[in-house]
Design a protein around this motif. Sequence first.
Motif, mmCIF file in Angstrom:
data_model
loop_
_atom_site.group_PDB
_atom_site.id
_atom_site.type_symbol
_atom_site.label_atom_id
_atom_site.label_comp_id
_atom_site.label_asym_id
_atom_site.label_seq_id
_atom_site.Cartn_x
_atom_site.Cartn_y
_atom_site.Cartn_z
ATOM 1 N N CYS A 265 0.847 -1.193 0.000
ATOM 2 C CA CYS A 265 0.000 0.000 0.000
ATOM 3 C C CYS A 265 0.884 1.245 0.000
ATOM 4 O O CYS A 265 1.782 1.388 0.825
ATOM 5 N N TYR A 267 -0.169 4.482 0.347
ATOM 6 C CA TYR A 267 -0.701 5.662 1.030
ATOM 7 C C TYR A 267 0.202 6.219 2.134
ATOM 8 O O TYR A 267 0.315 7.451 2.263
ATOM 9 N N CYS A 283 -4.774 7.713 5.385
ATOM 10 C CA CYS A 283 -5.915 7.536 4.494
ATOM 11 C C CYS A 283 -7.169 7.320 5.328
ATOM 12 O O CYS A 283 -7.100 7.212 6.563
ATOM 13 N N CYS A 284 -8.315 7.213 4.663
ATOM 14 C CA CYS A 284 -9.585 7.076 5.375
ATOM 15 C C CYS A 284 -9.738 5.713 6.035
ATOM 16 O O CYS A 284 -10.595 5.529 6.911
ATOM 17 N N ALA A 285 -8.941 4.734 5.604
ATOM 18 C CA ALA A 285 -9.050 3.390 6.173
ATOM 19 C C ALA A 285 -8.128 3.178 7.371
ATOM 20 O O ALA A 285 -8.125 2.119 7.963
ATOM 21 N N ALA A 286 -7.342 4.196 7.710
ATOM 22 C CA ALA A 286 -6.488 4.108 8.891
ATOM 23 C C ALA A 286 -7.242 4.685 10.088
ATOM 24 O O ALA A 286 -7.949 5.673 9.956
ATOM 25 N N TYR A 319 -1.957 -4.997 8.547
ATOM 26 C CA TYR A 319 -3.062 -4.045 8.441
ATOM 27 C C TYR A 319 -3.767 -3.814 9.779
ATOM 28 O O TYR A 319 -4.919 -3.398 9.807
ATOM 29 N N CYS A 322 -5.401 -0.524 10.271
ATOM 30 C CA CYS A 322 -6.332 -0.155 9.207
ATOM 31 C C CYS A 322 -7.705 -0.786 9.446
ATOM 32 O O CYS A 322 -7.818 -1.825 10.091
ATOM 33 N N LYS A 323 -8.718 -0.160 8.893
ATOM 34 C CA LYS A 323 -10.067 -0.705 8.979
ATOM 35 C C LYS A 323 -10.208 -1.867 7.997
ATOM 36 O O LYS A 323 -9.488 -1.956 6.996
ATOM 37 N N CYS A 326 -10.534 -1.639 3.865
ATOM 38 C CA CYS A 326 -9.456 -1.345 2.921
ATOM 39 C C CYS A 326 -9.398 -2.379 1.800
ATOM 40 O O CYS A 326 -9.294 -3.579 2.059
ATOM 41 N N ASN A 329 -6.554 -4.850 1.726
ATOM 42 C CA ASN A 329 -6.497 -5.821 2.812
ATOM 43 C C ASN A 329 -7.228 -7.095 2.405
ATOM 44 O O ASN A 329 -8.413 -7.276 2.688
#
Length: 371
Positions: A265, A267, A283-286, A319, A322-323, A326, A329
């Motif tokens: 990744c 980002y 990023c928005c998924a973190a 990950y 991270c959400k 992602c 993921n």
Amino acid sequence: MKKIQKYNTPLSKIETLTLEMGYQCNIRCNFCYQEDFSPKNNAPDELWREKLAPVYPSLKRVTFLGGEPTIIKGAKDFSDFIVQEHPHIKLDTITNGLAFKGEWIDKFVSNGHKIIFSLNAASSVVYDKITRNSNWDKVIANIKDLVAARKKVSSKLILEASMLVLPENIHEMGAFIQLCEKLGFDKAFFITPLFHQIKNVDRDVARRSITEACDMKDKYQRVKVEGIESILKNLFPEPDDEVAALIDRCDEHGERDSSYYDAVCKYPWNSLYVKHTGDVMVCCAAWLAIGNLNTNSIEDIWNSSHARNMRKKMAAKDYSLCKRICPFNENPSKKNKESLNVVGRKLVYRFVKDPKMTIKKIKKEAGRFFK
């Protein structure tokens, strides 16, 4: 020292910035998890005018979000600032479309890269069940005006529409793709709901609706369609032969290069996600901030210990920060012990950041789950 330097990266490598302008919104959706829509929580101008100034020279795109960005004064001022002071940067946003008209259309037709319209329905009947204080006809009229303006000047602006799949709208998945074709969207994508939002979905209705959506996907190939496979896997975690056939039929991952999931990744090396509070993510998924602009400069945050740790984890395909949403993921944590550990860490982190809001959201989500 060499290990630390390995995960340092120049500020000039940042190519994309996402900025949350606040949660102020002009409509209310029955699935929304936000609790405070007050403009008092909007991002201060100082955040984007001064504190993020060092990143603009290298940026290629900025995404500004709400709430609803078209009614947030700071979002208008920020987008005007980008267009006037940094015209090399293209604009992205997500909008419900109700106030997307006039100067917003002009601005994005000339300087925009992509707009995502959160429609969540294919008809006014279903739309009115999901939203309050909105107007389906006005939203559609604004989209038609935008599409016409884009066509008039041969703009390369990308238009996408999203639907969060819910019990109220799942039967319209096929019609949603059809609507996107009719209106001139480039892409239609379906968002996987949270468990409490789909636990009451009639599985037979889901099968019929998703089959129809696959039919529409095959019929209207100009419109790129994504998200069906994810919806299927979440609704049917143990698929029978019929569902397995549907998954194969709408396989979106098979279209990707085989090296997609082998890639690290990028980002943490080239992206920033800044919340209206000043918290900086990659990023928005973190879910873990690498710093806060109210206490540190962006230069210090970009190569902070948290930022380097995030890059180290990404390099190892870890990950845990991270959400699960992602797309990189491929194998999110599914072991109960590991999942509970991650969830626990996230809750503690969010509680420390904003205890009152965290408690409000937990109560709201718990109420929905046990309905």
